[in-house]
Design a protein around this motif. Structure first.
Motif, mmCIF file in Angstrom:
data_model
loop_
_atom_site.group_PDB
_atom_site.id
_atom_site.type_symbol
_atom_site.label_atom_id
_atom_site.label_comp_id
_atom_site.label_asym_id
_atom_site.label_seq_id
_atom_site.Cartn_x
_atom_site.Cartn_y
_atom_site.Cartn_z
ATOM 1 N N VAL A 69 43.115 -8.512 -26.563
ATOM 2 C CA VAL A 69 42.510 -9.822 -26.820
ATOM 3 C C VAL A 69 42.829 -10.789 -25.690
ATOM 4 O O VAL A 69 41.964 -11.521 -25.210
ATOM 5 N N GLU A 70 44.068 -10.781 -25.263
ATOM 6 C CA GLU A 70 44.475 -11.671 -24.182
ATOM 7 C C GLU A 70 43.695 -11.360 -22.896
ATOM 8 O O GLU A 70 43.209 -12.259 -22.208
ATOM 9 N N VAL A 71 43.567 -10.081 -22.580
ATOM 10 C CA VAL A 71 42.841 -9.656 -21.375
ATOM 11 C C VAL A 71 41.380 -10.074 -21.447
ATOM 12 O O VAL A 71 40.832 -10.648 -20.493
ATOM 13 N N LEU A 72 40.743 -9.808 -22.576
ATOM 14 C CA LEU A 72 39.314 -10.076 -22.698
ATOM 15 C C LEU A 72 39.013 -11.574 -22.746
ATOM 16 O O LEU A 72 38.019 -12.038 -22.170
ATOM 17 N N LYS A 73 39.881 -12.352 -23.420
ATOM 18 C CA LYS A 73 39.689 -13.802 -23.429
ATOM 19 C C LYS A 73 39.849 -14.380 -22.021
ATOM 20 O O LYS A 73 39.084 -15.246 -21.596
ATOM 21 N N PHE A 74 40.851 -13.891 -21.320
ATOM 22 C CA PHE A 74 41.062 -14.339 -19.930
ATOM 23 C C PHE A 74 39.844 -13.993 -19.075
ATOM 24 O O PHE A 74 39.394 -14.807 -18.253
ATOM 25 N N LEU A 75 39.304 -12.802 -19.275
ATOM 26 C CA LEU A 75 38.164 -12.354 -18.483
ATOM 27 C C LEU A 75 36.932 -13.212 -18.772
ATOM 28 O O LEU A 75 36.227 -13.646 -17.842
ATOM 29 N N VAL A 76 36.672 -13.486 -20.044
ATOM 30 C CA VAL A 76 35.529 -14.318 -20.412
ATOM 31 C C VAL A 76 35.667 -15.714 -19.813
ATOM 32 O O VAL A 76 34.706 -16.264 -19.239
ATOM 33 N N GLU A 77 36.851 -16.292 -19.915
ATOM 34 C CA GLU A 77 37.074 -17.643 -19.379
ATOM 35 C C GLU A 77 36.980 -17.652 -17.855
ATOM 36 O O GLU A 77 36.419 -18.587 -17.263
ATOM 37 N N SER A 78 37.517 -16.631 -17.216
ATOM 38 C CA SER A 78 37.491 -16.572 -15.753
ATOM 39 C C SER A 78 36.070 -16.414 -15.229
ATOM 40 O O SER A 78 35.678 -17.076 -14.260
ATOM 41 N N ILE A 79 35.289 -15.521 -15.849
ATOM 42 C CA ILE A 79 33.903 -15.322 -15.415
ATOM 43 C C ILE A 79 33.096 -16.598 -15.654
ATOM 44 O O ILE A 79 32.263 -16.987 -14.818
ATOM 45 N N SER A 80 33.344 -17.281 -16.769
ATOM 46 C CA SER A 80 32.659 -18.543 -17.034
ATOM 47 C C SER A 80 32.983 -19.571 -15.966
ATOM 48 O O SER A 80 32.111 -20.322 -15.506
ATOM 49 N N SER A 81 34.242 -19.611 -15.555
ATOM 50 C CA SER A 81 34.663 -20.547 -14.508
ATOM 51 C C SER A 81 33.985 -20.221 -13.179
ATOM 52 O O SER A 81 33.555 -21.124 -12.451
ATOM 53 N N ILE A 82 33.878 -18.928 -12.853
ATOM 54 C CA ILE A 82 33.196 -18.518 -11.614
ATOM 55 C C ILE A 82 31.733 -18.948 -11.661
ATOM 56 O O ILE A 82 31.198 -19.495 -10.694
ATOM 57 N N LEU A 83 31.085 -18.718 -12.790
ATOM 58 C CA LEU A 83 29.682 -19.089 -12.932
ATOM 59 C C LEU A 83 29.481 -20.599 -12.825
ATOM 60 O O LEU A 83 28.488 -21.069 -12.264
ATOM 61 N N ASP A 84 30.437 -21.363 -13.351
ATOM 62 C CA ASP A 84 30.349 -22.823 -13.252
ATOM 63 C C ASP A 84 30.422 -23.299 -11.806
ATOM 64 O O ASP A 84 29.980 -24.401 -11.481
ATOM 65 N N GLY A 85 30.991 -22.450 -10.934
ATOM 66 C CA GLY A 85 31.136 -22.813 -9.530
ATOM 67 C C GLY A 85 29.903 -22.587 -8.685
ATOM 68 O O GLY A 85 29.865 -22.976 -7.516
ATOM 69 N N PHE A 86 28.866 -21.967 -9.262
ATOM 70 C CA PHE A 86 27.632 -21.756 -8.518
ATOM 71 C C PHE A 86 26.885 -23.081 -8.369
ATOM 72 O O PHE A 86 26.823 -23.871 -9.315
ATOM 73 N N GLY A 87 26.298 -23.296 -7.208
ATOM 74 C CA GLY A 87 25.626 -24.557 -6.936
ATOM 75 C C GLY A 87 24.431 -24.808 -7.832
ATOM 76 O O GLY A 87 24.185 -25.929 -8.268
#
Length: 470
Positions: free
Chosen positions: A336-354
């Protein structure tokens, strides 16, 4: 160029002609029919541009040998091309090849700031920024190590940084790479055959014979007279096509995103975890490609499972066989910890797209960008990477939902999946703030470090609780 190649032993040239196509630029058109798999063109070893040929040149070779440490393969080939272009005599054949090369390229290193900003947030954006800076450093070193030492061979006005960038892009966009039987890589440029453009609709159809040194091209599909002939550069994503070749393939099925996973050496239990990563074929810093066909490779989960091990789980894991521990899920809490971190991290990367995916699709449909222009290419790169990342996030969310559903009736499990208020770590041994009984921490160190930020909220909650009791 064709007459020089024929004299050198090339075959098949009479069946083709160089043409400037409206959609792909300069390429090769066939003058007759070919069946798929038929050998259509051969180029002998003697006319290839290789590092070995550069060092064997009686004029250039001694200068190259004087450079210490030796130049890289790309710098050697780029210097060789510029050297031949600068000579007035003695290299008529090679100069005839240089004469038909493009005057300019559309690689991402030539994008304007505005054009590159279209793909802000992508790996292409980051790599291009770094590459432009690195090229400047490499050029300055090349001047010191070679050009200035042999100024009579490398006239300053013909070996500028712009000339160097042009020659590098010539190598990147036109070189072919092969694996030899001993495992070594071999890079070469092939006159005439380097004009063949890329298509994902043909199979692998170019080969190099190390015994004869001959390069052969076969028909990757059936061709009729007047068709453009293609080769396949391999499963190359748009971010790499744009950076190296100066074009993209809309809807490229090979699009990817390189996810970098890293852990600082000062992180707790780093040495033990490093051993587990090694046993799983990983390292403390691992770059893993996410693709449309494999958006969440098992290696990503392996890395994060090990990274998120707490002290008790780490002790348990090290008692098991390391390979097994690295490959399999540790436990549901860790997962759960791994998957939650992954979802949040990918969301953060996507938010960084122009520009987000939906907006880009709308802009491309409305022809907001000039088709085949630099900004248009940047938009397709961003589109491809965002599609991959969204698919990765969805895959992680689906896996997370499956774990949580499996434990839906386990209240003990659900109560321990809260996060530490400071480091966001999940743990089975969270401690609560003794005053407000609200904030939770994985240890005393996090509680002390978070107190300055938490104390105002803590006092307010405590006061509110007291007034209710009163």
């Amino acid at each position: 160029m064709e007459s020089w190649l024929k004299r050198s032993g090339a075959s098949g040239l009479d069946d083709f002609e160089l043409v400037d196509f409206s959609d792909t630029g300069r390429g090769i058109r066939t003058l007759r029919r070919f069946e798929e798999g038929e050998e259509i063109l051969t180029i002998p070893h003697s006319v290839l541009w290789t590092v070995k040929h550069a060092y064997a040149d009686p004029v250039l070779g001694p200068a190259l040998l004087s450079a210490q440490p030796p130049l890289s393969v790309d710098d050697t080939l780029a210097t060789y091309i510029l050297f031949v272009r600068s000579r007035r005599s003695g290299y008529d054949g090679l100069r005839s090849h240089v004469a038909v090369l493009p005057d300019s390229y559309t690689s991402s290193i030539f994008f304007t700031e505005a054009e590159l900003d279209v793909c802000a947030g992508t790996s292409l954006y980051t790599i291009t920024k770094h590459l432009v800076h690195q090229i400047e450093i490499d050029y300055k070193e090349l001047v010191v190590r070679l050009f200035r030492q042999h100024h009579e061979l490398f006239p300053r006005d013909k070996f500028t940084i712009d000339d160097y960038k042009w020659a590098l892009c010539t190598v990147w966009s036109r070189a072919m790479d092969f694996k030899l039987h001993n495992g070594d890589s071999f890079r070469l440029l092939t006159p005439f055959a380097d004009m063949l453009n890329h298509s994902i609709e043909v199979g692998q159809c170019h080969s190099y014979d190390p015994m004869s040194g001959k390069l052969s091209i076969s028909a990757g599909k059936k061709y009729e007279p007047g068709d453009q002939v293609f080769i396949n550069y391999g499963p190359v994503p748009n971010n790499r096509l744009s950076r190296l070749y100066g074009f993209v393939v809309p809807g490229n099925p090979n699009d990817s995103y390189d996810l970098v996973l890293a852990t600082h050496p000062m992180a707790p239990f780093f040495e033990q975890k490093h051993k587990l990563w090694k046993s799983a074929g990983l390292d403390s810093t691992s770059t893993i490609s996410l693709t449309l066909t494999e958006p969440l490779p098992s290696s990503v989960l392996r890395y994060l499972r090990i990274q998120r091990l707490d002290e008790s789980d780490l002790a348990d894991v090290t008692l098991r066989h390391q390979n097994e521990a690295a490959l399999e899920k540790i436990n549901d809490l860790n997962e759960v910890e791994v998957l939650k971190f992954l979802v949040e991290s990918i969301s953060s990367i996507l938010d960084g797209f122009g520009t987000n995916l939906e907006k880009l699709e709308e802009q491309l449909a409305e022809r907001f960008y000039t088709p085949a222009g630099n900004a248009w290419s940047a938009a397709h790169v961003s589109l491809g990477e965002q599609r991959v990342l969204r698919l990765t996030r969805k895959t992680a969310k689906d896996l997370l939902e499956a774990v949580e559903n499996r434990n839906g009736n386990n209240k003990a499990f659900l109560s321990t999946t809260d996060q530490c208020a400071l480091c966001n770590k999940f743990s089975t041994q969270l401690m609560r703030c003794g005053r407000c009984n609200g904030a939770m921490y994985c240890g005393r160190a996090c509680q002390v470090a978070h107190y300055r930020e938490h104390k105002a909220i803590c006092r307010a909650i405590t006061a509110n609780n007291s007034s209710r009791k009163g």
